[in-house]
Write an enzyme that holds these catalytic residues in place. Sequence first.
Site, PDB file in Angstrom:
ATOM      1  CG  ASP A   1       0.805 -13.343 -15.815  1.00 53.33           C
ATOM      2  OD1 ASP A   1       0.994 -13.054 -17.011  1.00 53.33           O
ATOM      3  OD2 ASP A   1       0.208 -14.362 -15.449  1.00 53.33           O
TER       4      ASP A   1
ATOM      5  CG  HIS B   1      -2.034 -20.830 -12.612  1.00 57.07           C
ATOM      6  ND1 HIS B   1      -0.736 -21.280 -12.545  1.00 57.07           N
ATOM      7  CD2 HIS B   1      -2.264 -20.587 -13.933  1.00 57.07           C
ATOM      8  CE1 HIS B   1      -0.220 -21.304 -13.765  1.00 57.07           C
ATOM      9  NE2 HIS B   1      -1.124 -20.893 -14.616  1.00 57.07           N
TER      10      HIS B   1
ATOM     11  CD  GLU C   1       0.871 -20.914  -9.474  1.00 54.68           C
ATOM     12  OE1 GLU C   1      -0.128 -21.608  -9.775  1.00 54.68           O
ATOM     13  OE2 GLU C   1       1.939 -20.963 -10.107  1.00 54.68           O
TER      14      GLU C   1
HETATM   15  P1  PGA Z   1      -0.763 -21.732 -21.419  1.00 53.82           P
HETATM   16  O1  PGA Z   1      -0.716 -21.224 -19.942  1.00 53.82           O
HETATM   17  O2  PGA Z   1      -1.682 -20.826 -22.169  1.00 53.82           O
HETATM   18  O3  PGA Z   1       0.655 -21.650 -21.912  1.00 53.82           O
HETATM   19  O4  PGA Z   1      -1.280 -23.142 -21.391  1.00 53.82           O
HETATM   20  C1  PGA Z   1      -1.894 -20.838 -19.313  1.00 53.82           C
HETATM   21  C2  PGA Z   1      -1.629 -20.606 -17.861  1.00 53.82           C
HETATM   22  O5  PGA Z   1      -0.768 -21.289 -17.282  1.00 53.82           O
HETATM   23  O6  PGA Z   1      -2.301 -19.745 -17.268  1.00 53.82           O
END
Ligand code: PGA
Length: 250
Positions: free
Chosen positions: A67, A138, A143
Amino acid sequence: MRIFVEKDYDAMSRRMAQVIAAEIVHNPACVLGLATGSTPEGAYKYLVDWYKQGCLSFKDVLSVNLDEYVGLAPTHDQSYRYFMQSNLFNHVDIIPENTRVPDGLTKDPKTFCAEYDAYIHSLGYVDLQLLGIGRNGHIGFNEPGDSFVKETHVVDLAESTIDANARFFATRDDVPKQAISMGIGAIMGAKKVLLAASGEEKAGAILNSICGTITPHCPGSILQLHPNVVVVVDEAAGSRLKSAGVSICG
Ligand code: PGA
C-alpha cells in the site's frame, strides 16, 4: 496456520526475518509482497545485517508493496516508498526496477490499480506476502466493511487507522485520509503469508483473525481460508491465544 509466539519485539523480528530469508535462499528469484509500519521494521534490520554479512542476496528478488498513502510523494518521509528505501532497499542489492510500491501521486487511480493487479498477476502472484495488522483487523489498508474488496483499490482510511498512524505525523490533520491498497485477491493469491504483530493493542485483532468469525468486519479473518499462513507474534499480541485453545508452535 503455524503460530509462533516470541518473547518480545526483537525475537518476533528475528523469526520474521528467518522466514523471509528462508524464502529467498530457497527461491532466489522469489516475489516478495512487502509491508511497512512498525511491525516489519525490526525484521528488515535483520535482513540488512545478514545481507551485509554476505549470507543473503536480493539481486534476483522482485518486490511489490501492499500500500501507499494517496497524495504523498516518494520523497515524503512518511510515504511507504520512502520507508522501503530507507529501511531495506537502499541497504541491499535489490535492483531498483524490481521494486514496486503503489504510486500515491497517480492522476488516474483506477488505471493505476488495474495495472498493479495485472503486474502481480503477470508475476504469477507473490511467493511470500508479509502482513502487519491494524488494531481493527485491517490487512494492508483493507479496512473493515461490509464486503471484502478483491482488487487493488483506493480506500478511505478508518478513523481508528488515522488515529493509530498520527504518531508518525506532526499533527493528526497531516495524516492522509486515503491510501491505495492491494486487495484481498492479491493477498489471498500469495503462495505463503507471514502475518506478524506486536503489542497488547493487537491481541484482539490477532485472536479474531486466527479463530474468530470470517467476516469483512475483521479483514484479517479471511486468512483462515488461506492454505499456508505463518503467524509470528510477540507475547503481548499473542496473549489471548492460549486461553482460546489455539495451538502454538513455539
Ligand atoms: P504497524 O501497522 O506495523 O505500524 O503496527 C500495521 C498495520 O496497521 O497494518
